[in-house]
Design a protein around this motif. Structure first.
Motif, PDB file in Angstrom:
ATOM      1  N   ALA A  80      -4.475   4.477   0.536  1.00  0.00           N
ATOM      2  CA  ALA A  80      -4.743   5.403   1.889  1.00  0.00           C
ATOM      3  C   ALA A  80      -6.728   5.885   1.644  1.00  0.00           C
ATOM      4  N   ASN A  83       0.845  -1.052   0.079  1.00  0.00           N
ATOM      5  CA  ASN A  83      -0.118  -0.053  -0.140  1.00  0.00           C
ATOM      6  C   ASN A  83       1.090   1.474  -0.235  1.00  0.00           C
ATOM      7  N   THR A  92       0.818   4.942   2.115  1.00  0.00           N
ATOM      8  CA  THR A  92      -0.008   6.069   3.582  1.00  0.00           C
ATOM      9  C   THR A  92      -0.254   6.644   2.980  1.00  0.00           C
ATOM     10  N   GLN A 131     -12.834   1.675   4.468  1.00  0.00           N
ATOM     11  CA  GLN A 131     -12.076   1.635   6.252  1.00  0.00           C
ATOM     12  C   GLN A 131     -13.023   1.735   7.495  1.00  0.00           C
ATOM     13  N   GLU A 185      -6.392   1.371   8.135  1.00  0.00           N
ATOM     14  CA  GLU A 185      -5.888   1.513   6.513  1.00  0.00           C
ATOM     15  C   GLU A 185      -5.631  -0.158   6.294  1.00  0.00           C
TER      16      GLU A 185
END
Length: 499
Positions: free
Chosen positions: A126, A68, A70, A133, A224
């Motif tokens: 994210a 991922n 962030t 989320q 996340e």
């Protein structure tokens, strides 16, 4: 063939790797927080898990590698004051948050390309998964393990610990955590100090914000990764990786919130690489000893004696087992540089050799067997929790054999054709395909390119002489973005190819 064994941080032991779904592997590795430029410490996990990715593919698995980005939030509840790193950096650099995110994401991708890291299968952000989320947070609230206060939502760690093992990964004890947790902003909203934020209410001055059932805010760091890994790998997958510094609180919190949301452990194997120290000291902003990757490639840091190529750094990282501390020093980097050149020279020599049998002349059985052993051990070592250090040690053992075959000290007939082919295959498989070592000798030989470079160097020199540092820096940074580094030395400015 030996079986692949992975050290599982969850159980603190090596375990035979058996994927949840035969022939398929799901792997999630925590990616960077793109609030600033990647540094030397970031190089280790991404090189480590690139080798894991490469080897699993080599074994024939279909691997979905999710790493991922962030690009929102990432405030921390333990050891540091709670802050939104993206928003803070954006204000400091006078950029829009997404402008800053794009800048550092591009730099990160460029650095990974220099290290010859394969691209992940999926690279979610994210900010692109706020809905997932929020839905996960709603599920945790519905199950009674999270609560809302003043527009923020917190995970109830004490309630979770009453029925689950909070600390199963890191080995920490909740009572000790409650005693040592610092007093931070917003602590009075929590039921207990150890509770961590799933969602934070955004104050009026906060730039990045999204609507939610609890008001406008932004996600917590831990939620996340739980949401993105579940979306792309399912709520149970094979490998979760990252640096040892993420074991607590990040991975411990991921486990807790995912277990409540889904009812079981999210990942079967947890892998953690150890840290990089600098001259025996922990690396970090607090110690003033971080080295950015662009500085590593250019040598423009007071802690560096010279510039180091991306392949030297990759080789340096792989010379130590990923679970051992890796201590950086100029001496160690320079030794790695020499070692890399030695191995690469042997590889190129081997590529030029062809087997020429000599009928009637005997094979040196002892030598033949020793070469086979060194080759076969590479598989044994890589299967032993990805021990790249031992694989490289065996390639070093084989180097004088290759050089002697070229120099005639060892006659080609002294080894069998099968062993010679095995030797060539071993170097191609391990040095190139699995360890990901590559060398590019194209350099800057093209006369036209040299002319353009010299013109730009002269323009930069003129800009510096009239104190137009903005123009000077722009020329240097634009060249850096395409892999050409300018370095000012006492005899003038020289250029290096970083590709």
């Amino acid at each position: 063939m030996s079986e692949l064994k992975i050290y599982n941080s969850l159980h603190r032991q090596k375990e035979v790797f058996k994927p949840l779904h035969p022939g398929h592997v799901g792997m999630y590795v925590c990616g960077p927080t793109v609030s600033g430029e990647s540094h030397l410490g970031h190089a280790r996990p991404y090189i480590t898990f690139d080798v894991v990715f490469r080897y699993l593919k080599h074994l024939g698995f279909k691997v979905r590698y999710v790493r991922n980005i962030t690009d929102a939030g990432h405030f921390e509840e333990v050891d540091r004051a709670a802050e939104d790193k993206i928003s803070k950096s954006a204000l400091l650099e006078k950029l829009e948050p997404m402008e800053l995110v794009q800048k550092y994401t591009n730099l990160y991708h460029w650095a990974m390309l220099q290290f010859n890291c394969l691209e992940p299968s999926i690279e979610p952000t994210a900010t692109g998964h706020i809905i997932e989320q929020i839905e996960m947070i709603k599920t945790i609230i519905e199950k009674g393990y999270a609560y809302e206060k003043n527009g923020s939502v917190y995970f109830d760690v004490k309630k979770y610990a009453s029925t689950h093992d909070y600390g199963i990964l890191s080995g920490r004890v909740l009572e000790d955590m409650l005693e040592t947790t610092r007093e931070l902003e917003g602590q009075d909203e929590k039921h207990n100090k150890a509770d961590f934020a799933l969602w934070k209410n955004a104050p009026p001055e906060h730039i990045m914000r999204w609507p939610s059932p609890w008001g406008e805010g932004f996600p917590g760091w831990h939620i996340e990764c739980s949401a993105m890994s579940a979306k792309y790998l399912g709520d149970e997958f094979d490998i979760h990786g990252g640096g040892m510094d993420l074991q607590f609180p990040h991975h411990e919190s991921e486990i807790a919130q995912s277990e409540i949301a889904h009812g079981h452990m999210m990942a079967k194997y947890w892998m953690h690489n150890n840290m990089i120290t600098i001259n025996g000291r922990k690396m970090g902003k607090a110690y003033g000893n971080t080295i950015k990757l662009t500085e590593m490639f250019s040598g423009e840091n007071t802690q560096l004696d010279k510039a180091y190529s991306p392949m030297t750094i990759r080789f340096f990282v792989l010379q130590t087992h990923y679970r051992s501390t890796l201590d950086f020093s100029n001496e160690a980097l320079q030794a790695a540089e020499k070692g890399l050149q030695r191995l690469w020279s042997a590889y190129e020599t081997l590529q030029q050799l062809t087997y020429t049998p000599a009928n009637g002349l005997p094979v040196n059985e002892e030598l033949d067997k020793q070469i086979q052993t060194w080759c076969l051990e590479c598989e044994e070592f890589i299967n032993d929790d990805f021990n790249t250090a031992k694989v490289l040690a065996n390639l070093f053992e084989l180097t004088p054999v290759i050089n002697s075959l070229k120099g005639g000290q060892i006659k080609m007939h002294e080894i069998s054709e099968a062993t010679f082919n095995q030797l060539k295959q071993t170097w191609e498989t391990y040095l190139i395909n699995i360890l990901g070592i590559q060398m590019d000798d194209k350099g800057l030989d093209d006369n036209k390119l040299d002319g353009v470079l010299q013109m730009l160097i002269e323009m930069r020199k003129e800009a510096k002489s009239r104190k137009d540092y903005a123009a000077s820096d722009k020329i240097r940074n634009e060249l850096l973005s395409i892999g050409i580094q300018l370095k000012d030395e006492k005899d003038g400015t020289v250029s290096y190819s970083l590709q």
